[in-house]
Motif scaffolding. Structure first.
Motif, PDB file in Angstrom:
ATOM      1  N   SER A  93       0.611  -1.082  -0.184  1.00  0.00           N
ATOM      2  CA  SER A  93      -0.084  -0.046  -0.014  1.00  0.00           C
ATOM      3  C   SER A  93       0.775   0.790  -0.040  1.00  0.00           C
ATOM      4  N   ASP A  94       2.267   1.386   0.346  1.00  0.00           N
ATOM      5  CA  ASP A  94       3.013   2.684   0.630  1.00  0.00           C
ATOM      6  C   ASP A  94       4.163   2.149  -0.474  1.00  0.00           C
ATOM      7  N   ALA A 117      -8.250  -2.199   2.074  1.00  0.00           N
ATOM      8  CA  ALA A 117      -7.141  -1.677   2.080  1.00  0.00           C
ATOM      9  C   ALA A 117      -6.347  -1.451   0.453  1.00  0.00           C
ATOM     10  N   GLN A 118      -7.693  -2.108  -0.209  1.00  0.00           N
ATOM     11  CA  GLN A 118      -7.481  -2.740  -1.538  1.00  0.00           C
ATOM     12  C   GLN A 118      -6.841  -1.202  -2.327  1.00  0.00           C
ATOM     13  N   PRO A 119      -8.325  -0.953  -2.382  1.00  0.00           N
ATOM     14  CA  PRO A 119      -7.667   0.626  -3.055  1.00  0.00           C
ATOM     15  C   PRO A 119      -6.120   1.873  -3.584  1.00  0.00           C
ATOM     16  N   SER A 120      -5.764   1.102  -2.047  1.00  0.00           N
ATOM     17  CA  SER A 120      -4.847   1.995  -1.240  1.00  0.00           C
ATOM     18  C   SER A 120      -3.458   1.408  -2.163  1.00  0.00           C
ATOM     19  N   ALA A 121      -4.158  -0.314  -2.212  1.00  0.00           N
ATOM     20  CA  ALA A 121      -2.906  -0.125  -2.349  1.00  0.00           C
ATOM     21  C   ALA A 121      -3.080  -1.035  -4.490  1.00  0.00           C
ATOM     22  N   ALA A 123      -3.881   2.010  -6.454  1.00  0.00           N
ATOM     23  CA  ALA A 123      -3.134   3.097  -6.081  1.00  0.00           C
ATOM     24  C   ALA A 123      -1.647   2.987  -6.185  1.00  0.00           C
ATOM     25  N   SER A 124      -0.942   2.365  -5.321  1.00  0.00           N
ATOM     26  CA  SER A 124       0.781   2.335  -4.949  1.00  0.00           C
ATOM     27  C   SER A 124       0.684   1.514  -6.078  1.00  0.00           C
ATOM     28  N   ARG A 127       0.838   3.348  -9.673  1.00  0.00           N
ATOM     29  CA  ARG A 127       1.707   4.450  -9.377  1.00  0.00           C
ATOM     30  C   ARG A 127       3.657   3.935  -9.963  1.00  0.00           C
ATOM     31  N   THR A 184      -9.336   1.968 -10.446  1.00  0.00           N
ATOM     32  CA  THR A 184      -8.211   2.853 -10.334  1.00  0.00           C
ATOM     33  C   THR A 184      -7.361   3.677 -11.677  1.00  0.00           C
TER      34      THR A 184
END
Length: 264
Positions: A93-94, A117-121, A123-124, A127, A184
């Motif tokens: 996620s980061d 936590a899937q959306p942040s993962a 998105a990471s 990127r 995403t």
């Protein structure tokens, strides 16, 4: 490969590299279909997400692609670096990358990230990819280890424990994960649910070894005086469903979700 500690993934699971090498090597050896879907090319920059002890990362590197692994488990990162691989310790996620990779690959790691936590993962991961880069992965899908999870839930409930919440695993349907990917910014080329009954190593001890390797954090929440009994009860419930009565061998009821997506 595994990518989890309680702090990073909200899961109770803890990883023992020795136990994983002995009892979980099938995770890498059964990854031929997803590595073929990745089709790594010489010179490509590829990130192996949740690389675990690096066994599969090393296989991918043999293609001539330039591999970098990442995993959140310090023990797994150490084991992977012992193979002379380039590996970073970070949460999915980061991720510390920006448009660095031609492809992101993941095998058996994304299901350790809970839905919240899937959306942040994702998105990471987005990127980390260059525009047009591909994201190829396999994870547990809808119905994965359903019998095992049901047995654990039944045995642990009298102890006041929610085994599903403790495991914090996420096994989505193709439609659900397609929606998450497209939201995403990925274009999904293919996504399929694949039943894969999986023979477990260890003969008649196969299910006990699997539970101690892949659900140790859940079982460890049972009071010490009752832990062995809880393990025994879980195995007894599963025998009629997953154990061969003639050979004593075990087969886990795996269902995989495999996909190929492109960073828009």
């Amino acid at each position: 490969m595994p990518d989890s500690t309680p702090a990073a993934s909200h899961s109770a699971q803890l990883w023992n590299t020795t136990a994983y090498a002995a009892n979980g090597r099938f995770v890498a050896t059964l990854a031929t279909a997803v590595t073929d879907l990745l089709n790594p090319q010489p010179g490509e920059q590829i990130l192996d997400l949740g690389c675990g002890d690096g066994a599969l990362t090393a296989q991918l590197a043999a293609s001539g692609a330039i591999l970098r692994g990442v995993d959140v488990s310090p023990a797994m990162v150490s084991a992977a670096r012992a193979r002379s691989l380039q590996v970073d310790q970070a949460s999915i996620s980061d991720l510390p990358y920006y448009q660095q990779f031609d492809a992101v690959f993941s095998n058996a790691a994304l299901h350790w990230i809970p839905l919240a936590a899937q959306p942040s993962a994702l998105a990471s991961i987005h990127r980390a990819l260059r525009p047009g880069g591909r994201f190829v992965a396999e994870m547990g899908g809808q119905g994965n280890i359903a019998a095992i999870r049901t047995a654990l839930s039944a045995v642990l409930a009298p102890h006041g424990l929610d085994s599903e919440a403790l495991a914090a695993s996420f096994f989505p349907s193709p439609a659900h994960y397609r929606s998450l990917l497209e939201t995403t910014g990925f274009t999904v080329h293919s996504i399929n649910l694949i039943p894969r009954p999986t023979p477990l190593p260890g003969g008649s001890d196969g299910m006990s070894l699997w539970l101690e390797t892949f659900r140790n954090g859940v079982l460890d929440r049972v009071p010490d005086a009752h832990r062995a009994e809880a393990l025994s009860q879980t195995i007894a419930l599963l025998k009629p469903v997953l154990q061969d009565p003639l050979t004593g061998d075990w087969t886990a009821d795996y269902v995989r979700l495999r996909f190929h997506a492109i960073r828009s």
